[in-house]
Design an enzyme around this catalytic site. Structure first.
Site, PDB file in Angstrom:
ATOM      1  N   GLU A 290     -32.847   0.833  49.140  1.00  0.00           N
ATOM      2  CA  GLU A 290     -32.968   2.270  49.422  1.00  0.00           C
ATOM      3  C   GLU A 290     -34.129   2.911  48.665  1.00  0.00           C
ATOM      4  O   GLU A 290     -34.366   2.596  47.500  1.00  0.00           O
ATOM      5  CB  GLU A 290     -31.662   2.984  49.010  1.00  0.00           C
ATOM      6  CG  GLU A 290     -31.693   4.499  49.205  1.00  0.00           C
ATOM      7  CD  GLU A 290     -30.372   5.167  48.868  1.00  0.00           C
ATOM      8  OE1 GLU A 290     -29.611   4.629  48.057  1.00  0.00           O
ATOM      9  OE2 GLU A 290     -30.121   6.259  49.429  1.00  0.00           O
TER      10      GLU A 290
ATOM     11  N   ASP B 150     -32.758   9.038  44.990  1.00  0.00           N
ATOM     12  CA  ASP B 150     -31.644   8.142  45.319  1.00  0.00           C
ATOM     13  C   ASP B 150     -32.268   6.810  45.706  1.00  0.00           C
ATOM     14  O   ASP B 150     -33.079   6.756  46.638  1.00  0.00           O
ATOM     15  CB  ASP B 150     -30.858   8.776  46.486  1.00  0.00           C
ATOM     16  CG  ASP B 150     -29.626   7.990  46.902  1.00  0.00           C
ATOM     17  OD1 ASP B 150     -29.278   6.999  46.235  1.00  0.00           O
ATOM     18  OD2 ASP B 150     -29.006   8.393  47.915  1.00  0.00           O
TER      19      ASP B 150
ATOM     20  N   HIS C  86     -25.920  14.333  50.221  1.00  0.00           N
ATOM     21  CA  HIS C  86     -25.803  13.964  51.638  1.00  0.00           C
ATOM     22  C   HIS C  86     -25.889  15.186  52.540  1.00  0.00           C
ATOM     23  O   HIS C  86     -24.909  15.879  52.758  1.00  0.00           O
ATOM     24  CB  HIS C  86     -24.502  13.205  51.903  1.00  0.00           C
ATOM     25  CG  HIS C  86     -24.545  11.804  51.352  1.00  0.00           C
ATOM     26  ND1 HIS C  86     -23.867  11.438  50.217  1.00  0.00           N
ATOM     27  CD2 HIS C  86     -25.203  10.706  51.761  1.00  0.00           C
ATOM     28  CE1 HIS C  86     -24.120  10.163  49.954  1.00  0.00           C
ATOM     29  NE2 HIS C  86     -24.918   9.683  50.876  1.00  0.00           N
TER      30      HIS C  86
ATOM     31  N   ASP D 182     -27.081   0.923  42.904  1.00  0.00           N
ATOM     32  CA  ASP D 182     -27.452   2.195  43.532  1.00  0.00           C
ATOM     33  C   ASP D 182     -27.491   3.273  42.453  1.00  0.00           C
ATOM     34  O   ASP D 182     -26.502   3.517  41.764  1.00  0.00           O
ATOM     35  CB  ASP D 182     -26.432   2.548  44.628  1.00  0.00           C
ATOM     36  CG  ASP D 182     -26.974   3.586  45.606  1.00  0.00           C
ATOM     37  OD1 ASP D 182     -27.792   4.432  45.198  1.00  0.00           O
ATOM     38  OD2 ASP D 182     -26.555   3.551  46.775  1.00  0.00           O
TER      39      ASP D 182
ATOM     40  N   HIS E 291     -29.857   9.606  54.748  1.00  0.00           N
ATOM     41  CA  HIS E 291     -29.419  11.000  54.793  1.00  0.00           C
ATOM     42  C   HIS E 291     -30.491  11.918  54.239  1.00  0.00           C
ATOM     43  O   HIS E 291     -31.403  11.461  53.544  1.00  0.00           O
ATOM     44  CB  HIS E 291     -28.147  11.130  53.938  1.00  0.00           C
ATOM     45  CG  HIS E 291     -28.283  10.433  52.598  1.00  0.00           C
ATOM     46  ND1 HIS E 291     -28.817  11.056  51.503  1.00  0.00           N
ATOM     47  CD2 HIS E 291     -28.032   9.149  52.215  1.00  0.00           C
ATOM     48  CE1 HIS E 291     -28.858  10.195  50.501  1.00  0.00           C
ATOM     49  NE2 HIS E 291     -28.403   9.012  50.896  1.00  0.00           N
TER      50      HIS E 291
ATOM     51  N   GLU F 142     -31.651   3.879  53.773  1.00  0.00           N
ATOM     52  CA  GLU F 142     -30.949   2.787  53.090  1.00  0.00           C
ATOM     53  C   GLU F 142     -30.332   1.774  54.052  1.00  0.00           C
ATOM     54  O   GLU F 142     -29.159   1.851  54.370  1.00  0.00           O
ATOM     55  CB  GLU F 142     -29.907   3.325  52.121  1.00  0.00           C
ATOM     56  CG  GLU F 142     -28.952   4.381  52.673  1.00  0.00           C
ATOM     57  CD  GLU F 142     -28.010   4.899  51.575  1.00  0.00           C
ATOM     58  OE1 GLU F 142     -27.404   4.087  50.867  1.00  0.00           O
ATOM     59  OE2 GLU F 142     -27.888   6.138  51.457  1.00  0.00           O
TER      60      GLU F 142
HETATM   61 MN    MN Z   1     -27.996   5.470  46.996  1.00  0.00          MN
HETATM   62 MN    MN Z   2     -28.265   7.314  49.602  1.00  0.00          MN
END
Ligand code: MN
Ligand code: MN
Length: 286
Positions: free
Chosen positions: A274, A91, A158, A80, A150, A183
């Site tokens: 994601e 992200d 977030h 990630d 998010h 994700e």
């Molecule tokens: Mn992530």
């Molecule tokens: Mn994320």
């Protein structure tokens, strides 16, 4: 180029570079540092420490100071990566299978593809969650219900809206131009994560009175350098002495918060995929 597009492209580059480094016998800390160096090389900064979570650890495994973990045959690794460019964030995550979990990985990838297909302005977030859940269940696995996507905002990883991995009844509608990350997490376990050990990923909480001068110096650096984004203890040990003691004092004073690792409750294997999107426009990390 728009900073959000740029952050997404750098995140994608760092993710794909990282994917190539995750092989049996590689050292997790070394791979993490190479990925984070790549982010700087490409012109971004980490929006959070690069994470490599293995097997039933779903998220928030950040290489600790002196981490000697090596990837083993059979491991399932979630990579990630978060990148920011002047606060604009990309992200993204992928899962690398060093064993026999290709179907689980595919379930999370297919769920993300289905969710992205749906994620147009006006769609309700519960519809996206429903598509994710149905895709994962059709493959014979479970979505992790207490993890999800998010919103993204400048210097904030977030924010609202929450994008669930199942139909949670939330009728919030996506808006054109909104920044979100989706994700899906798929598991052969129960579909719930619980908090594990400390991750050595921290967040600045506030300027609390601390007597120790070194701790105050470190806290000032954290406040100005990371702008409210999560950071790793190992980043500070490269710049300061006495970081372990300072972090203990700062955590106790409530000046910084340490995230726990997140582990599947039944110790099931976990896959995650994601992407970040600008709703109605593009997928920035694809
Ligand atoms: Mn992530
Ligand atoms: Mn994320």
């Amino acid at each position: 180029m728009n900073d959000w597009i740029k952050a997404g492209e750098i995140a994608k580059g760092a993710r794909e570079y990282g994917r190539s480094l995750v092989v049996v016998g590689a050292n997790l800390l070394e791979v993490t540092e190479k990925i984070e160096d790549k982010i700087f090389e490409l012109g971004g900064k980490p929006a959070f420490p690069a994470q490599l979570s293995i097997n039933s650890t779903a998220a928030h495994y950040n290489a600790t100071v002196g981490d000697e973990t090596e990837f083993k045959e059979g491991d399932l690794i979630k990579l990630d990566v978060g990148v920011h460019v002047n606060g604009a964030i990309g992200d993204t995550a992928c899962t690398i299978d060093l064993g026999n979990n290709s179907e689980l990985v595919k379930a999370s990838e297919d769920a993300l593809a289905a969710a992205i297909e749906l994620a147009k302005p006006g769609v309700e977030v519960r519809e996206i969650g429903d598509a994710i859940s149905k895709t994962i269940r059709a493959a014979g696995f479970s979505p992790i219900k207490n993890l999800g996507g998010h919103g993204l905002a400048p210097y904030s990883v977030h924010t609202s809206p929450s994008i669930p991995n199942f139909n949670n009844g939330d009728t919030t509608k996506l808006k054109a131009g909104e920044h979100i990350a989706i994700e899906p997490f798929a598991t052969d376990g129960e579909g719930t994560v619980v908090e594990g050990a400390g991750s050595e990923i921290y967040l600045f909480k506030g300027k609390k009175p601390v007597r120790d001068m070194n701790s105050r110096k470190i806290l000032t650096y954290i406040e100005t350098e990371y702008n409210g984004l999560p950071f790793a203890k190992r980043w500070l040990t490269k710049k300061f002495r006495g970081v372990n003691m300072a972090f203990t004092l700062l955590e106790r004073a409530g000046a910084i918060y340490q995230y726990p690792r997140l582990v599947e409750r039944k110790r099931g294997m976990v896959a995650q995929t994601e992407h970040s999107l600008i709703v109605g426009e593009s997928v920035t990390t694809k």
